[in-house]
Design an enzyme around this catalytic site. Structure first.
Site, PDB file in Angstrom:
ATOM      1  N   LYS A 147       1.112  -1.280  -0.011  1.00  0.00           N
ATOM      2  CA  LYS A 147       0.125   0.009   0.134  1.00  0.00           C
ATOM      3  C   LYS A 147       0.431   1.035   0.166  1.00  0.00           C
ATOM      4  O   LYS A 147       1.272   1.487   1.039  1.00  0.00           O
ATOM      5  CB  LYS A 147      -1.036   0.097   1.467  1.00  0.00           C
ATOM      6  CG  LYS A 147      -1.748   0.948   1.015  1.00  0.00           C
ATOM      7  CD  LYS A 147      -2.739   1.363   2.585  1.00  0.00           C
ATOM      8  CE  LYS A 147      -1.649   3.025   2.859  1.00  0.00           C
ATOM      9  NZ  LYS A 147      -1.950   3.926   2.024  1.00  0.00           N
ATOM     10  N   GLY A 178      -5.218   3.277  -1.992  1.00  0.00           N
ATOM     11  CA  GLY A 178      -6.148   3.940  -0.991  1.00  0.00           C
ATOM     12  C   GLY A 178      -5.771   4.414   0.122  1.00  0.00           C
ATOM     13  O   GLY A 178      -4.210   4.449   0.629  1.00  0.00           O
ATOM     14  N   VAL A 183      -7.197   0.665   3.372  1.00  0.00           N
ATOM     15  CA  VAL A 183      -6.640   0.070   2.804  1.00  0.00           C
ATOM     16  C   VAL A 183      -5.516  -0.216   3.836  1.00  0.00           C
ATOM     17  O   VAL A 183      -5.081  -1.992   4.344  1.00  0.00           O
ATOM     18  CB  VAL A 183      -5.992  -0.225   1.440  1.00  0.00           C
ATOM     19  CG1 VAL A 183      -4.700  -0.064   0.856  1.00  0.00           C
ATOM     20  CG2 VAL A 183      -7.042   0.515   0.832  1.00  0.00           C
ATOM     21  N   GLU A 222       9.411   1.893  11.088  1.00  0.00           N
ATOM     22  CA  GLU A 222      10.573   3.078  10.730  1.00  0.00           C
ATOM     23  C   GLU A 222       8.767   4.103  11.138  1.00  0.00           C
ATOM     24  O   GLU A 222       8.788   4.654  10.200  1.00  0.00           O
ATOM     25  CB  GLU A 222      10.931   2.813   9.695  1.00  0.00           C
ATOM     26  CG  GLU A 222      12.386   3.624   9.343  1.00  0.00           C
ATOM     27  CD  GLU A 222      12.039   5.135   9.036  1.00  0.00           C
ATOM     28  OE1 GLU A 222      11.610   6.353  10.085  1.00  0.00           O
ATOM     29  OE2 GLU A 222      11.901   5.648   8.033  1.00  0.00           O
ATOM     30  N   CYS A 256      12.439  11.526   8.034  1.00  0.00           N
ATOM     31  CA  CYS A 256      12.112  11.157   9.257  1.00  0.00           C
ATOM     32  C   CYS A 256      13.507  11.379   9.989  1.00  0.00           C
ATOM     33  O   CYS A 256      13.238  11.545  11.064  1.00  0.00           O
ATOM     34  CB  CYS A 256      11.693   9.495   9.763  1.00  0.00           C
ATOM     35  SG  CYS A 256      12.424   8.830   8.872  1.00  0.00           S
ATOM     36  N   GLU A 356       8.831  16.146  16.091  1.00  0.00           N
ATOM     37  CA  GLU A 356       8.840  16.352  14.496  1.00  0.00           C
ATOM     38  C   GLU A 356       7.937  17.448  14.185  1.00  0.00           C
ATOM     39  O   GLU A 356       7.024  17.125  13.808  1.00  0.00           O
ATOM     40  CB  GLU A 356       8.379  15.131  14.043  1.00  0.00           C
ATOM     41  CG  GLU A 356       9.303  14.632  12.755  1.00  0.00           C
ATOM     42  CD  GLU A 356       8.495  13.083  12.160  1.00  0.00           C
ATOM     43  OE1 GLU A 356       9.995  12.871  11.771  1.00  0.00           O
ATOM     44  OE2 GLU A 356       7.892  12.601  12.625  1.00  0.00           O
TER      45      GLU A 356
END
Length: 453
Positions: A147, A178, A183, A222, A256, A356
């Site tokens: 996905k 999706g 999904v 992650e 990230c 973040e």
């Protein structure tokens, strides 16, 4: 799909459903019986074909990433696509030299494909994150239900076409576009999926792990980060400050592991401020198709609004605004463009130092001594990436050993696609890249009496 440059509709893709996930999982489950038994040589051959097609379609992939998420075309060509290709190349190299059985006395320790893998990938590095999961899963002999993010679908569909054109056996690779709510949730909870690998926000990782728990499947995550960049007092500031700003703002800060907390000796804060502001001023923000652009827009409206809000938070908290600030850069009246923003005199407990932001926002945090710097570096719920700058390699190594993070970069080294990547604390669990990534897709079986006494 909305252009991050013009804010106009530029395309659409079909949104899948839980029923589509069921069909994809059934195809993957059926294919696993035979694909898991293929030889490493056969899987290497498939990966080589995928690699060749990716290189042949390099520019098409780069243009798709620039279109869908606003990545500067120079960055798409220099990083987004090459790093995606590098993961396929790394999987080939690891598989070519990997022992799936080794002897332990009379016992054989066997590594076997874990099964059907649900892979959930984000929008910020759309191709790179897909290949970081798909390539080792294929190398291991697993089958896949992917996905991709609904915010960066074009490059994912090009990659799916590559998988088809490479002759991937029926059912081995399946992609369902999706939303995460529809999904992603169906994949996470599906009883016939043996493993989930997700890259995304910590919130998304928690939801996936909760949905996966009843079926006791393996979940690797992650997730978020708030990485420190510790400048020790013996570092070459003229070198490391500009590089640190560039690292924090790479991909418009949408990484990230971006080192968005620059820890600076209090006595050298003014020098670091001047160097950081000059570095930010050199970064052209604008049309991502221009060869001169360094920073394109943020990828989507939601991220733009979040970054603008957090810049406002920093100002309200009393941090010293060195450059940037709210609003779009001068001359840009539409698009999700943000001003490269640097705050100084940031206190470790401020929200901009703890949360973040995922945009071009850098915090300069003063510290008193090395112990104070280490304390501040570890004062976070995250633990994904980190950096240490020092003129003394042994000193940098000692400091690196005390940082609670999955990766430490000493003096801005080159990227290593074989180095284990993953987080401590709320940055996730499990590791990607190289042999570490391959082994996440393998189960361990002990066969006693396999070897004669």
């Amino acid at each position: 799909m909305t252009s991050p440059v013009t804010e106009e509709i530029i395309g659409s893709v079909a949104a899948g459903s839980a029923a589509d996930v069921d069909r994809a999982v059934a195809a993957a489950r059926k294919a696993f019986a035979s694909f898991s038994l293929t030889s490493p040589a056969a899987r290497i051959a498939l990966l080589h074909t995928i690699l060749t097609l990716m290189k042949e379609r390099f520019e098409q992939l780069a243009q798709a990433i620039t279109l869908e998420m606003g990545s500067a075309i120079t960055f798409s060509r220099a990083s987004q696509v090459p790093f995606g290709i590098a993961h396929v190349r790394a999987a080939i190299a690891v598989l070519d030299d990997y022992a799936f059985i080794h002897q332990q006395g009379t016992t054989a320790i066997a590594k076997e494909a874990i099964g059907v893998c649900g892979l959930i990938t984000p929008w910020n590095w759309p191709l790179y994150q897909i290949t970081a999961k798909v390539a080792p899963a294929i190398a291991a002999g697993c089958t896949i239900v992917l996905k991709p993010s609904e915010f960066s679908p074009f490059s994912a569909h090009l990659f799916a076409q590559i998988m088809h054109d490479a002759g991937t056996p029926t059912g081995v690779f399946n992609m369902v576009s999706g939303s995460g709510a529809e999904v992603g949730a169906a994949i996470a909870a599906h009883p016939d999926i043996d493993m989930i690998s997700i890259t995304g926000s910590t919130r998304a990782g928690v939801l996936v792990a909760q949905a996966a728990a009843p079926t006791v499947k393996r979940v690797t995550q992650e997730l978020g980060g708030k990485s420190p960049n510790m400048l020790l007092d013996d570092a070459d500031f003229a070198r490391v400050v500009p590089i640190g700003v560039a690292a924090a703002f790479r991909n418009v800060g949408q990484s990230c592991s971006a080192p968005t907390r620059m820890l600076v000796p209090a006595g050298r804060l003014a020098a670091a401020e001047a160097l950081a502001v000059a570095a930010a001023a050199s970064m052209t923000v604008g049309d991502p198709q221009s060869e001169d652009t360094i920073l394109g827009p943020l990828a989507n409206r939601s991220q733009f609004d979040k970054v603008q809000a957090m810049i406002g938070v920093g100002i309200a908290e009393g941090a010293k605004l060195l450059c940037g600030g709210p609003g779009r850069p001068e001359g840009l009246s539409r698009g999700y463009f943000a001003r490269p923003t640097i705050f100084s005199e940031v206190q470790p407990d401020m929200r901009i130092a703890q949360e973040e932001i995922f945009g071009p926002v850098l915090c300069l945090i003063p510290y008193q001594d090395e112990e104070d710097a280490i304390r501040i570096a570890n004062d976070t719920i995250f633990g994904l990436g980190s950096h240490v700058q020092s003129g003394d390699l042994d000193r940098a190594r000692r400091v690196a050993a005390r940082i609670r993070a999955g990766q430490v970069h000493i003096n801005h080294p080159a990227w290593d696609g074989f180095a284990a990547f993953g987080g401590y604390k709320q940055s996730g669990n499990g590791r990607e890249y190289g042999v570490f990534g391959l082994e996440e897709y393998l189960e361990t079986k002990a066969v006693l009496g396999y070897f004669p006494a």
